[in-house]
Structures are given as structure tokens and as C-alpha cells.
Scaffold this active site. Structure first.
Site, PDB file in Angstrom:
ATOM      1  CG  ASP A  23      29.205  13.902 -31.525  1.00 23.54           C
ATOM      2  OD1 ASP A  23      28.416  13.032 -31.929  1.00 23.54           O
ATOM      3  OD2 ASP A  23      30.397  13.943 -31.873  1.00 23.54           O
ATOM      4  CB  ALA A  74      17.143  -4.600 -31.477  1.00 21.31           C
ATOM      5  CG  ASN A  75      12.772  -5.144 -34.836  1.00 25.77           C
ATOM      6  OD1 ASN A  75      12.592  -4.978 -33.637  1.00 25.77           O
ATOM      7  ND2 ASN A  75      11.944  -5.864 -35.577  1.00 25.77           N
ATOM      8  CB  VAL A 131      18.642   4.590 -31.427  1.00 20.78           C
ATOM      9  CG1 VAL A 131      18.620   4.116 -32.871  1.00 20.78           C
ATOM     10  CG2 VAL A 131      17.456   5.525 -31.171  1.00 20.78           C
ATOM     11  CG  HIS A 140      23.680  -4.688 -35.632  1.00 21.81           C
ATOM     12  ND1 HIS A 140      24.209  -3.425 -35.765  1.00 21.81           N
ATOM     13  CD2 HIS A 140      22.518  -4.686 -36.345  1.00 21.81           C
ATOM     14  CE1 HIS A 140      23.407  -2.681 -36.518  1.00 21.81           C
ATOM     15  NE2 HIS A 140      22.385  -3.423 -36.888  1.00 21.81           N
ATOM     16  CB  VAL A 164      22.900   9.227 -39.655  1.00 21.32           C
ATOM     17  CG1 VAL A 164      21.599   9.156 -40.446  1.00 21.32           C
ATOM     18  CG2 VAL A 164      24.069   9.472 -40.606  1.00 21.32           C
ATOM     19  CG  ASP A 203      21.221  -1.805 -33.531  1.00 23.41           C
ATOM     20  OD1 ASP A 203      22.012  -1.070 -32.911  1.00 23.41           O
ATOM     21  OD2 ASP A 203      20.729  -1.507 -34.633  1.00 23.41           O
TER      22      ASP A 203
END
Length: 378
Positions: A196, A298-299, A265, A95, A176, A268
Site C-alpha cells: 500500500d 466486474a460484478n 478486483v 463507475h 477494505v 470495474d
């Protein structure tokens, strides 16, 4: 080839780059695998399991990093930059568009850095997909938790009950992450809206979910309206390798009801919400701004490491085998999907979106790899 698997040192990062099963695949192809002591414990894999698979358990992280190829999960932290060197092949999530200091360090040291998240086969990102599936599913359940009053939320049950309205979930991004977030949110009984840019993708989502969701084309008006109505906002936008665009302004956040929750989400890659101004950790996952709970870990998949590690190993090992069997230069030359993952090599930035976002000259991978002596495994 000698392959090193260091222990992850990011806050509450319990994943590990390889399962014992993944190690055995590499060793059966004639390679050595060095695993740092305790690297797999967070995912439920004891040192003995790695030894049984043929790995060497190493206490000194420097010795692990001295391997020809290092496989990790998350991007190296500043204290790990000391291990960078010319000839090292680093295979991990990077990233870099959101990590300028890391990009500079990799470039300065001549590291051949292959980012899981930009390996691409056609329009798919095979090494990012499993973690996106995990993060998307987690986003809905985490958001539901933080809507509870003791966690700082407004006290909303997403499913509602007979006679009480369901909670409203707005998901920006129908890829996804967004699709998996929607699956969970719909399963919880929420009132779900997905936004979207791509009308064809919205048609696909309509086919998948039918009347269980609403879809909107992405524009500032639709985003503002849907954000204002949301009890839970899930941000799931991805531009491969590039910094995420700011789509939700501070003014939009101010219009949300007190106790609403944002799960970004995309953090990152920099995040898409103007008020998500810093990364949070599993130890301190949220902060409040304008009365809204912000979650910006971020994780996220690191909180479910057993599932995540197995899913990640399933998809990374075939590519790792190509690098180990052929050497990095030949593997990158032969495999266009793997070559798309190359972010730095021989002092150059080789991924166009990263170069653009960070202000570096973009050098195509083919040109950067011409000096084969600069790459491990050549």
C-alpha cells in the site's frame, strides 16, 4: 415518490436493489415501489414476498423505469439507455470513469445520477464498503480455486501441507477489499504480502494481522518483486470515482510463474494490471496471457447474491429514504455524503474525478442543481 426496481440484465448479475424488507421501509414512509417481475428471484426473493411487503409487481421494464427514482445494483447497459430522461433520479453503482458511453448518455439526457460508490462520509464509502467486503473475501477463495490444475492453475494449495511450502499471495491495496482478501488468505493458511502507498495504513494492517502477513510500501521495485514471487496476485486499489492506475506492467506479468493467477478486483474502475485488457464474465471468468490466469469479473458479488443483496439494502435504504422523503434536490442539499455521490445532473458532470478522467468540464453539484425543475422530486 414512485420508486422503480428493475431486474438486473448484466451477465449473471443475480443481485437486486432492494429486499422485501427494504421495500417495506419505503412503503411505510408513504412511497410506491414498482418491482419488475422476477427481479428478486436470483437472490431468493419471490414476487409474492415483494407483494406482501406492499410492492407492485410490474412485467414491463419501461413502466418500472418510468418511476421518479430507479434503484439498481449495477450500471445500466446500453439497451437500458433508452429509458433515460430528464427528471429521472438513478441510484446505483455507476463507475463512470470506466464507462464513457454511459457517462455521455446520462449527461445528454439530463439524468440525476447518484453513484453508490462515491457517496462518502468522511474518509469512508458506506455504500461501497459491503460489496468491497464481499469482493475481497471472494477474491482469495476464487484465486485459490483457479490455482487448481483443472482450472488452469499451477496446482498450488495455498495452505500447503507439512513439509510443503505455503502458496504466496500478494495483495496490492490495503483498503477494505485488500483487508478482507487478506483475512481470507490468512485463514486459508497462505503466505500473504500486502502492498500500500500509505505507511500509516500498513501500520494498521500490522496491528490487525501481526506476524501473519508482510507489508511493503508501494513502489515499482517492491511491486515487481512481490508480483514475480506471487502464486496469486489480488489487485485491490481504489481511487474513489476515478480510473484505476496501471501499477502492474506487462513485463511484471511476464515474470510470474506459469499457472499463477491474477484476480483484478479493480476491473470495474479499469483495472490496475496492463494485461487485464477486457472484462470477463461469470460464464467465462478467465483468460490466459503469458501463461498467467487472469480473472477480471466486474460484478464478483453477483455470484453470492443472497448475501450481497441483503448487505447492500442494509446501507442504501437510509439514503433512498432521504431522497424519497425530501425530493432529490433537498436531500442532496441537506446531506453532504449523498451530494458526494452525485455524478451527473441537469446535463453536467458533477464528480471531479469522473470529469477529469473523461475530459468533461467539472460542474459542482450545488451549481448543477440550481435548476430544481430538472430534478425529480423537487
Amino acid at each position: 415518490m414512485i420508486i422503480g426496481v428493475p431486474k438486473e440484465i448484466k451477465n449473471n448479475e443475480n443481485r437486486v436493489a432492494l429486499t422485501p424488507g427494504g421495500v417495506s421501509q419505503l412503503i411505510s414512509n408513504g412511497h410506491r415501489v414498482l418491482v419488475e417481475t422476477g427481479a428478486g428471484l436470483g437472490s431468493g426473493f419471490e414476487n409474492e414476498a415483494y407483494e406482501s411487503a406492499g410492492a407492485e409487481i410490474i412485467a414491463d421494464p419501461k413502466q418500472v423505469w418510468d418511476a421518479e427514482m430507479v434503484m439498481k445494483v449495477k450500471e445500466p447497459l446500453p439497451e437500458e439507455y433508452v429509458y433515460f430522461r430528464k427528471g429521472l433520479v438513478l441510484f446505483t453503482y455507476l463507475h463512470l470513469a470506466a464507462e464513457p458511453e454511459l457517462a455521455q448518455a446520462l449527461k445528454d439526457k439530463g439524468v440525476t445520477a447518484i453513484a453508490y460508490e462515491t457517496v462518502s462520509e468522511g474518509r469512508t464509502l458506506p455504500l461501497l464498503t459491503p460489496m468491497s467486503e464481499v469482493a475481497g473475501r471472494m477474491a482469495a477463495q476464487i484465486g485459490a480455486q483457479f490455482l487448481e490444475k483443472p482450472k488452469g492453475g499451477k496446482g498450488i494449495l495455498l495452505a500447503g501441507v507439512p513439509g510443503v511450502s505455503r502458496g504466496k499471495v500478494t495483495i496490492i491495496g490495503g483498503g477494505v477489499v485488500g483487508t478482507n482478501a487478506a483475512k481470507m488468505a490468512v485463514g486459508l493458511g497462505a503466505d500473504v504480502t500486502i502492498i500500500d502507498l500509505n505507511a500509516d495504513r500498513l501500520r494498521q494492517l500490522d496491528d490487525i494481522f501481526g506476524h501473519q502477513i508482510k507489508t511493503l510500501i508501494s513502489n515499482p521495485v517492491n511491486i515487481a518483486d512481490a508480483v514475480a514471487e506471487a502464486d496469486l496476485l489480488i489487485c485491490a486499489v481504489l481511487i474513489p470515482g476515478a480510473k484505476a492506475p496501471t501499477l502492474v506492467t506487462e513485463e511484471m506479468v511476464k515474470q510470474m510463474k506459469p499457472g499463477s493467477v491474477i484476480v483484478d478486483v479493480a476491473i470495474d474502475q479499469g483495472g490496475i494490471v496492463e494485461t487485464v485488457d477486457h472484462i470477463t464474465t461469470h460464464d467465462q471468468p478467465t483468460y490466459e496471457k503469458h501463461g498467467v490466469v487472469h480473472y477480471a469479473v466486474a460484478n464478483m458479488p453477483g455470484a453470492v447474491p443472497r448475501t450481497s443483496t441483503i448487505a447492500l439494502t442494509n446501507v442504501t435504504v437510509p439514503y433512498a429514504l432521504q431522497i424519497a422523503n425530501k425530493g432529490a434536490v433537498k436531500a442532496l442539499a441537506d446531506n453532504t455524503a449523498l451530494r458526494a455521490g452525485l455524478n451527473t445532473a441537469n446535463g453536467h458532470v458533477t464528480y471531479e474525478a469522473v470529469a477529469r478522467d473523461l475530459g468533461y468540464e467539472y460542474v459542482p453539484a450545488e451549481k448543477a442543481l440550481q435548476d430544481e425543475s430538472s430534478v425529480a422530486g423537487a
